[in-house]
Design a protein around this motif. Structure first.
Motif, PDB file in Angstrom:
ATOM      1  N   GLY A   1       0.795  -1.229   0.000  1.00 48.98           N
ATOM      2  CA  GLY A   1       0.000   0.000   0.000  1.00 48.98           C
ATOM      3  C   GLY A   1       0.824   1.274   0.000  1.00 48.98           C
ATOM      4  O   GLY A   1       0.279   2.365  -0.086  1.00 48.98           O
ATOM      5  N   SER A   2       2.149   1.173   0.110  1.00 53.31           N
ATOM      6  CA  SER A   2       2.963   2.390   0.060  1.00 53.31           C
ATOM      7  C   SER A   2       2.993   2.895  -1.384  1.00 53.31           C
ATOM      8  O   SER A   2       2.453   2.253  -2.288  1.00 53.31           O
ATOM      9  N   SER A   3       3.637   4.050  -1.594  1.00 55.78           N
ATOM     10  CA  SER A   3       3.656   4.581  -2.969  1.00 55.78           C
ATOM     11  C   SER A   3       4.884   4.115  -3.743  1.00 55.78           C
ATOM     12  O   SER A   3       4.974   4.334  -4.948  1.00 55.78           O
ATOM     13  N   ASP A   4       5.843   3.454  -3.076  1.00 58.23           N
ATOM     14  CA  ASP A   4       7.072   3.028  -3.757  1.00 58.23           C
ATOM     15  C   ASP A   4       6.946   1.585  -4.249  1.00 58.23           C
ATOM     16  O   ASP A   4       7.481   0.661  -3.648  1.00 58.23           O
ATOM     17  N   CYS A   5       6.215   1.398  -5.351  1.00 59.76           N
ATOM     18  CA  CYS A   5       5.947   0.040  -5.827  1.00 59.76           C
ATOM     19  C   CYS A   5       6.626  -0.206  -7.167  1.00 59.76           C
ATOM     20  O   CYS A   5       6.691   0.685  -8.006  1.00 59.76           O
ATOM     21  N   ILE A   6       7.112  -1.435  -7.356  1.00 61.89           N
ATOM     22  CA  ILE A   6       7.671  -1.822  -8.651  1.00 61.89           C
ATOM     23  C   ILE A   6       6.542  -1.751  -9.684  1.00 61.89           C
ATOM     24  O   ILE A   6       5.421  -2.189  -9.434  1.00 61.89           O
ATOM     25  N   TYR A   7       6.862  -1.182 -10.843  1.00 63.45           N
ATOM     26  CA  TYR A   7       5.861  -0.860 -11.843  1.00 63.45           C
ATOM     27  C   TYR A   7       4.896  -2.017 -12.127  1.00 63.45           C
ATOM     28  O   TYR A   7       5.329  -3.130 -12.409  1.00 63.45           O
TER      29      TYR A   7
ATOM     30  N   THR B   1       3.175  -3.926 -10.370  1.00 58.11           N
ATOM     31  CA  THR B   1       3.184  -5.122  -9.530  1.00 58.11           C
ATOM     32  C   THR B   1       2.672  -4.724  -8.149  1.00 58.11           C
ATOM     33  O   THR B   1       2.464  -3.542  -7.863  1.00 58.11           O
ATOM     34  N   SER B   2       2.490  -5.738  -7.300  1.00 57.22           N
ATOM     35  CA  SER B   2       2.035  -5.424  -5.941  1.00 57.22           C
ATOM     36  C   SER B   2       3.213  -5.408  -4.969  1.00 57.22           C
ATOM     37  O   SER B   2       3.030  -5.428  -3.764  1.00 57.22           O
ATOM     38  N   THR B   3       4.451  -5.377  -5.516  1.00 51.99           N
ATOM     39  CA  THR B   3       5.628  -5.305  -4.647  1.00 51.99           C
ATOM     40  C   THR B   3       5.923  -3.854  -4.302  1.00 51.99           C
ATOM     41  O   THR B   3       6.355  -3.077  -5.166  1.00 51.99           O
ATOM     42  N   CYS B   4       5.654  -3.493  -3.038  1.00 55.09           N
ATOM     43  CA  CYS B   4       5.804  -2.101  -2.617  1.00 55.09           C
ATOM     44  C   CYS B   4       6.769  -2.016  -1.436  1.00 55.09           C
ATOM     45  O   CYS B   4       6.789  -2.898  -0.588  1.00 55.09           O
ATOM     46  N   PHE B   5       7.535  -0.954  -1.389  1.00 51.62           N
ATOM     47  CA  PHE B   5       8.567  -0.798  -0.370  1.00 51.62           C
ATOM     48  C   PHE B   5       8.260   0.362   0.570  1.00 51.62           C
ATOM     49  O   PHE B   5       7.599   1.329   0.198  1.00 51.62           O
ATOM     50  N   SER B   6       8.802   0.248   1.800  1.00 47.18           N
ATOM     51  CA  SER B   6       8.648   1.334   2.774  1.00 47.18           C
ATOM     52  C   SER B   6       9.380   2.568   2.260  1.00 47.18           C
ATOM     53  O   SER B   6      10.374   2.438   1.553  1.00 47.18           O
ATOM     54  N   PRO B   7       8.912   3.750   2.658  1.00 49.06           N
ATOM     55  CA  PRO B   7       9.680   4.948   2.323  1.00 49.06           C
ATOM     56  C   PRO B   7      11.089   4.803   2.920  1.00 49.06           C
ATOM     57  O   PRO B   7      11.243   4.227   3.989  1.00 49.06           O
ATOM     58  N   VAL B   8      12.106   5.307   2.216  1.00 48.80           N
ATOM     59  CA  VAL B   8      13.485   5.127   2.674  1.00 48.80           C
ATOM     60  C   VAL B   8      13.696   5.717   4.073  1.00 48.80           C
ATOM     61  O   VAL B   8      14.448   5.166   4.877  1.00 48.80           O
ATOM     62  N   SER B   9      13.006   6.810   4.388  1.00 46.79           N
ATOM     63  CA  SER B   9      13.165   7.407   5.721  1.00 46.79           C
ATOM     64  C   SER B   9      12.771   6.407   6.817  1.00 46.79           C
ATOM     65  O   SER B   9      13.386   6.368   7.887  1.00 46.79           O
ATOM     66  N   PHE B  10      11.783   5.565   6.541  1.00 46.39           N
ATOM     67  CA  PHE B  10      11.360   4.539   7.496  1.00 46.39           C
ATOM     68  C   PHE B  10      12.478   3.506   7.692  1.00 46.39           C
ATOM     69  O   PHE B  10      12.854   3.157   8.806  1.00 46.39           O
TER      70      PHE B  10
END
Ligand code: HEC
Ligand code: HEC
Length: 441
Positions: A159-165, A167-176
């Motif tokens: 559900g984060s905004s940093d997702c591989i195009y 796909t449903s693979t999404c990453f935490s914001p880098v600050s986290f």
């Protein structure tokens, strides 16, 4: 701006806070062994440590500075450190390559097992492999997509905004991720008995994210902002970035522009400089940097045998350039998490100071020998052996030696590595231009 000399000239660090806050907890002893973040991320050593810098600290303190701690500074945590001479031996990887010993075991559910640990320091086992790695700089983190060489601090967050195009693979914001990384560094490197407070953690992350470092003066080319060039940290701070800004496969995730291989543009203004007859003139050095930038962006490289590219995409040979992998504009890291095996940890490159691990695939019985399994120790996957992230390339002149294991002593050795590994066919003058460009980042 804070400046520091290196072999090619001088770098500069600019902080968006307006000054480098030496009172930030980054510089405080946070644990039980006297170490701060700045024990291994020293502002005058490219925000990492260099062998030259480490040797100075050793000689000044007889190897007793908090940098020299058994937990991960020594070749083995049970090494004899009872005398200066013993310490010189025990900390030889730190002294010769600026390497820290990262200890990670084989995951319980791994697709492979450890058959043999050939560790010159007699410590490594399947519960803790000794991995000798370079600290990465704690600057220019605005451009980071992956935290640590093996991405082990990069977490997924549905559900984060940093997702591989697409796909449903999404990453935490880098600050986290940087926040949890700071805690782990405090409990690990600094051997703290207690975690950071929220205030300390937030202050460290805000401090790191505000730092920008780049070469500002080149011994041959002079000021790297002369004649409208965009070298130096102030321009870098203005550089646009978002997750997937220039993905090699999908293009820009937000604007949907297609992938642009012209990744480095900071020296565009020097493209038209006409070389003159005096061999050591600043004009000639500037022209060389511009030619090096063009080579970085456009020199054809036939990419083959790279795990993470050729296997995942099912392409035997992918025609590309340096920027196929180093794709973040004017930064040079991967703009998405994309650990790759370019062969740095291969058995063929093993030097006697490095451990060699023999791994066996539990299903196929296939064998791989490597000095560092990299990403595979995090995922347990056979196909991830030897995969590491492509680091941010700015201010690279400040932090020799190179690659995760410090196996390339200088930029010349980096360029030779690529020329041989991918049979690029660079001429001597092309190599010199490429080095001049890298040294001006
Ligand atoms: C004993 C040396 C040491 C100390 C002390 C240390 N680090 Fe590091 N740092 C490293 C090493 C080694 C790595 C790379 C390890 C790897 O990737 O496996 C690293 C990586 C990092 C990275 C990742 C950068 C990137 O590009 O992925 C950040 C951020 C960082 N450290 C911040 C900190 C902070 C904040 C502290 C203090 C709380 C700290 N470090 C203390 C050695 C150290
Ligand atoms: C196939 C992908 C790929 C290509 C092509 C590629 N790189 Fe890399 N680069 C990487 C990866 C992955 C790493 C980290 C490898 C490691 O340490 O194990 C890296 C590391 C580096 C480093 C070391 C930085 C540091 O902090 O230690 C430099 C410098 C570099 N590359 C420059 C170049 C240049 C110049 C070219 C073109 C001649 C190039 N790369 C082509 C993927 C690539």
């Amino acid at each position: 701006m804070f400046k520091s000399k290196n072999k090619h000239g001088e770098d500069a660090t600019y902080s968006t806070a307006g000054f480098i806050d030496l009172k930030n907890p980054f510089f405080k002893s946070l644990g039980s062994n006297g170490r701060s973040c700045a024990s291994c991320h020293i502002p005058t050593q490219g925000w990492t440590i260099t062998p030259e810098g480490v040797q100075k600290i050793f000689n000044k303190t007889k190897g007793l500075d908090p940098l020299f701690r058994l937990v991960d500074g020594a070749n083995s945590p049970i090494a004899d450190v009872s005398s200066v001479e013993k310490r010189r031996e025990a900390y030889s990887m730190l002294l010769s390559k600026g390497n820290i010993r990262v200890g990670i075991g084989i995951p319980a559910d791994a697709e492979f097992e450890l058959v043999e640990a050939d560790d010159p320091y007699g410590y490594a086992s399947e519960t803790e492999l000794s991995l000798f790695r370079r600290p990465m700089p704690t600057t220019n983190l605005k451009f980071l997509s992956t935290v640590m060489w093996d991405g082990r601090e990069t977490t997924q967050m549905p559900g984060s905004s940093d997702c591989i195009y697409n796909t449903s693979t999404c990453f935490s914001p880098v600050s986290f991720d940087l926040s949890t990384q700071a805690s782990h560094a405090t409990l690990g490197h600094a051997e703290a008995l207690q975690d950071l407070t929220d205030e300390e953690r937030d202050a460290i992350v805000a401090f790191e994210l505000g730092l920008f470092t780049a070469q500002i003066h080149d011994d041959k080319a002079g000021n790297l902002t002369a004649e409208k060039a965009k070298g130096g940290p102030k321009e870098l701070a203005k550089q646009q970035y978002h997750f997937g800004i220039n993905d090699t496969l999908a293009g820009d995730y937000i604007t949907h522009d297609s992938f642009n291989p012209i990744v480095m543009t900071l020296y565009n203004e020097w493209n038209d400089i006409k070389p003159n007859k005096s061999p050591n003139s600043a004009k000639n050095a500037r022209a060389a940097i511009a030619r090096g930038q063009a080579l970085f962006n456009t020199k054809p490289i036939l990419i083959s045998g790279v795990k993470g590219i050729n296997d995942d995409l099912n392409i035997n040979v992918l025609p590309g350039t340096c920027t196929t992998c180093h794709n973040t504009p004017n930064s040079g890291n991967h703009s998405t998490p994309m650990p790759l095996d370019i062969g740095v940890a291969d058995e063929s490159r093993r030097t006697p100071d490095m451990p060699l691990y023999t791994l066996k695939n539990k299903t196929t019985n296939e064998i791989i020998k490597t000095t560092d399994p990299g990403r595979a120790l995090i995922t347990g996957k056979w196909k991830d052996i030897g995969r590491f992230k492509g680091p941010i390339l700015r201010s690279v002149a400040s932090r020799p030696p190179y690659f995760h294991d410090g196996s390339a002593a200088d930029l010349h050795e980096v360029v030779e590595f690529y020329n041989t590994r991918f049979n690029i066919g660079l001429t001597e003058s092309e190599k010199a231009d490429l080095i001049a460009f890298l040294a001006a980042l």
